[in-house]
Design a protein around this motif. Structure first.
Motif, PDB file in Angstrom:
ATOM      1  N   ALA A   2      -3.942  -3.929   6.139  1.00 58.98           N
ATOM      2  CA  ALA A   2      -4.298  -4.800   7.257  1.00 58.98           C
ATOM      3  C   ALA A   2      -5.138  -4.047   8.284  1.00 58.98           C
ATOM      4  O   ALA A   2      -4.935  -2.855   8.534  1.00 58.98           O
ATOM      5  CB  ALA A   2      -3.033  -5.329   7.919  1.00 58.98           C
ATOM      6  N   ASP A 158       3.250  -2.536   9.226  1.00 63.60           N
ATOM      7  CA  ASP A 158       2.261  -2.017   8.284  1.00 63.60           C
ATOM      8  C   ASP A 158       2.934  -1.516   7.013  1.00 63.60           C
ATOM      9  O   ASP A 158       2.456  -1.757   5.895  1.00 63.60           O
ATOM     10  CB  ASP A 158       1.462  -0.897   8.948  1.00 63.60           C
ATOM     11  CG  ASP A 158       0.066  -0.765   8.373  1.00 63.60           C
ATOM     12  OD1 ASP A 158      -0.307  -1.562   7.492  1.00 63.60           O
ATOM     13  OD2 ASP A 158      -0.675   0.133   8.820  1.00 63.60           O
ATOM     14  N   GLY A 162       1.843  -4.607   5.358  1.00 62.89           N
ATOM     15  CA  GLY A 162       0.446  -4.308   5.633  1.00 62.89           C
ATOM     16  C   GLY A 162      -0.514  -4.650   4.523  1.00 62.89           C
ATOM     17  O   GLY A 162      -1.633  -5.116   4.779  1.00 62.89           O
ATOM     18  N   LEU A 165      -1.291  -8.567   4.714  1.00 68.43           N
ATOM     19  CA  LEU A 165      -1.752  -9.196   5.939  1.00 68.43           C
ATOM     20  C   LEU A 165      -3.227  -8.895   6.162  1.00 68.43           C
ATOM     21  O   LEU A 165      -3.756  -7.917   5.641  1.00 68.43           O
ATOM     22  CB  LEU A 165      -0.944  -8.691   7.141  1.00 68.43           C
ATOM     23  CG  LEU A 165       0.564  -8.903   7.122  1.00 68.43           C
ATOM     24  CD1 LEU A 165       1.205  -8.279   8.360  1.00 68.43           C
ATOM     25  CD2 LEU A 165       0.907 -10.389   7.036  1.00 68.43           C
ATOM     26  N   ASP A 166      -3.867  -9.744   6.960  1.00 63.63           N
ATOM     27  CA  ASP A 166      -5.270  -9.510   7.278  1.00 63.63           C
ATOM     28  C   ASP A 166      -5.434  -8.596   8.483  1.00 63.63           C
ATOM     29  O   ASP A 166      -6.414  -7.847   8.569  1.00 63.63           O
ATOM     30  CB  ASP A 166      -5.962 -10.849   7.542  1.00 63.63           C
ATOM     31  CG  ASP A 166      -5.958 -11.724   6.303  1.00 63.63           C
ATOM     32  OD1 ASP A 166      -6.734 -11.434   5.379  1.00 63.63           O
ATOM     33  OD2 ASP A 166      -5.151 -12.670   6.241  1.00 63.63           O
TER      34      ASP A 166
END
Length: 217
Positions: A2, A158, A162, A165-166
């Motif tokens: 991310a 994270d 992580g 996710l963007d």
């Protein structure tokens, strides 16, 4: 992994623009709240909500709460409010009280799980509230795998999510205190669904003073 997006008040317009663009594309963005980190998705985007459920491993049929950064955003989500609901929102918002109300029939079933209701909270987390004023409402489900402990820092998010996710909005450590209290409001009756940061005794007192009552759980 991310994208890490530090929260800096002086750079809020740029941060808001970045998050808005990600959300518009169906993205998932970890966000700080007044309790723990959550995962924000567009509550009006069924595809994004299905992706969110898959990332968290959420069971089917479980509704998602929505975070707002301004009182006027509630009208986009809720079909109607009652005097009891208005009282609670006036006394405990912004703050860790999620109010379950009748949902607009245009909301995706992935958000409401077919309950006909939606849980809404005006967050008291200043970085998030400032962000939501521009971005608009976002889901506020905790940033963790279903059944696992919630995350109180961006680093924890994270490590756990992580790769799926963007972006992660990093506003430092969240308080990590009890989760929000959740109440369901039906006319003049209010029932606690989950007791959390707002104690039931405070709710009961506020309601009783105005002639309403707290229904036994």
């Amino acid at each position: 992994m991310a994208q890490r997006l530090p929260y800096r008040p002086t750079e809020l317009p740029a941060l808001s623009a970045t998050v808005s663009a990600l959300i518009a594309r169906g993205g998932l963005v970890a966000i700080p709240t007044e309790t723990y980190y959550g995962v924000g998705a567009n509550p009006f985007d069924a595809t994004a909500l299905r992706r969110l459920a898959a990332v968290k491993g959420r069971p089917d049929g479980k509704p998602l709460l929505v975070l707002v950064g301004a009182r006027e955003h509630v009208a986009d989500l809720v079909a109607a409010t009652s005097p009891a609901a208005e009282l609670l929102m006036a006394q405990f918002w912004p703050g860790p009280l999620t109010v379950v109300l009748p949902a607009r029939d245009t909301l995706p079933v992935e958000l409401t799980a077919g309950t006909g209701t939606v849980g809404v909270r005006w967050t008291s987390c200043v970085p998030l509230a400032e962000l939501l004023k521009t971005v608009g409402p976002l889901t506020g489900t905790s940033a963790n795998r279903s059944g696992d402990p919630p995350c109180s820092t961006a680093d924890e998010v994270d490590r756990v999510l992580g790769s799926e996710l963007d972006a992660i909005v990093d506003a430092g450590a969240t308080p990590g205190r009890p989760a929000s209290t959740v109440v369901r409001v039906e006319g003049t009756q209010v029932q606690i669904v989950r007791e959390g940061a707002v104690a039931s005794v405070r709710l009961e007192q506020a309601l009783r003073e105005q002639g309403f009552r707290l229904k036994p759980s």
